[in-house]
Structure formats: structure tokens, C-alpha cells
Design an enzyme around this catalytic site. Sequence first.
Site, PDB file in Angstrom:
ATOM      1  N   GLY A 185      72.995  18.665  63.705  1.00  0.00           N
ATOM      2  CA  GLY A 185      73.874  17.910  62.826  1.00  0.00           C
ATOM      3  C   GLY A 185      73.569  18.141  61.363  1.00  0.00           C
ATOM      4  N   CYS A 186      72.840  17.208  60.767  1.00  0.00           N
ATOM      5  CA  CYS A 186      72.612  17.255  59.328  1.00  0.00           C
ATOM      6  C   CYS A 186      71.738  18.430  58.903  1.00  0.00           C
ATOM      7  CB  CYS A 186      72.021  15.931  58.855  1.00  0.00           C
ATOM      8  SG  CYS A 186      73.166  14.536  59.075  1.00  0.00           S
ATOM      9  N   VAL A 187      70.792  18.852  59.746  1.00  0.00           N
ATOM     10  CA  VAL A 187      69.992  20.035  59.413  1.00  0.00           C
ATOM     11  C   VAL A 187      70.890  21.262  59.376  1.00  0.00           C
ATOM     12  CG1 VAL A 187      68.185  21.592  60.265  1.00  0.00           C
ATOM     13  CG2 VAL A 187      67.796  19.116  60.230  1.00  0.00           C
ATOM     14  N   SER A 233      73.255  21.301  56.392  1.00  0.00           N
ATOM     15  CA  SER A 233      72.551  21.552  55.136  1.00  0.00           C
ATOM     16  C   SER A 233      72.122  23.010  55.022  1.00  0.00           C
ATOM     17  CB  SER A 233      71.323  20.631  55.028  1.00  0.00           C
ATOM     18  OG  SER A 233      71.719  19.274  55.032  1.00  0.00           O
TER      19      SER A 233
END
Length: 206
Positions: free
Chosen positions: A149-151, A154
Site C-alpha cells: 500500500g503506502c510503501v 511512495s
Amino acid sequence: MSQDQDVYQQQGFGGRLGLHGRPALLLVDFVNGFADPNRFGGGNITDAIEATVPVLAEARRRRWPVVHTRIVFADDDADANVFTLKVPGLLGLKETDPASAIVDRLAPVDGEWVLRKTVPSAFFGTGLAAWLTQRGVGTLVVTGCTTSGCVRASVVDAMSHGFRPLVLEDCVGDRALAPHRANLFDMAQKNADVLPWAALARQLEA
């Protein structure tokens, strides 16, 4: 080599980026809510937090720029978005909610930026790219959760902004291991170098 890896290699994926320019450390959403399997955690996230403790210590020793991210929504939900339509529980991550606080083991110190966000990427709608550029950063060492997800978001945005992402595979975690492994494989082929902290530590000493 697996059949999948063979296909990617034949098509020219998986090039190495290497260390280039000044490194910085990004810790994505290592907050209490993602360390709690009854909230947003589970899988290998707790292990990733523990593995990141010596990484943060070394980054501080080497005086790297350090960025911690948190998901934080307004108390009145005025900034609710499509992300919260998919995961309504995220709206509970408010500024003063302990679940949105960075875990004690990785608590920021003076001079480290705590970046608040409401979408997966640490770059989208934030000043992170400019902040890194002003500090001469070329390589972004990435830890955090969740891998899928967020990793992942980013890392893709870091690459898109011209930084070289380096994902520490033992320092990122997910609530489920299948997406964790799949996204590590895919990032290694398309977006980032992926290696364990011990391998990076050897490179830094060399």
C-alpha cells in the site's frame, strides 16, 4: 531462477540503481494503529518495526535526512477522500488518536520531519520532493508499512520524482505475506533496489 524471474530478465527488467548522492531515510506509517493486528496491523509489520530500529540509529549517526509519515484526518472528516471510501476505518486516525502516533521504538527526534498525509503516497500533495531536493538527496532508503500500500505508492512516486528508491526488505511489512512478497518482487523489477538492511550496511561500510 523462477519462471517469472526468467521472463522479467529476458525483457530487461530488474536493473540495479545503486547508491547515488546523499541518502535519506523514509519511515512510512510506522504508527501504533499499524502495529496493532486488531486495528490495521498483522502479518510481519511488528518484525519490520523491530528490524528498522538499528537502521534509524545508523541514519542518525550518519546525519541522513529522516522523514516519518503518519495518516492523519481532520477531526470533522472534512478531508475525507476516495481512500476512506475504500477503508472507512482510516478516518479514525486523528491528530490526537494514539493509533496515529508513531510507535515508541521509532519515535522521531528534533530535526526529523513528521509528514502528515491522507493518501497512500508520502509524495502526493506534500512537499516531500522539494524537501529532499533541498537537502541534496539522491537515494531514498524506504522502510515502513504496508508493503503493498503506502510503501509501494511512495516508492513509485519517489522514482517518478527522480530519486533512487532502495527498499529494505526486512524493514517493510504487510498485514498479509502474499501481497508483501509480490510487491517486493515487482518493485525490484520496476522501481527500486530491494535488499536487506545487512547488505546495505555492508555497502555503507565499504
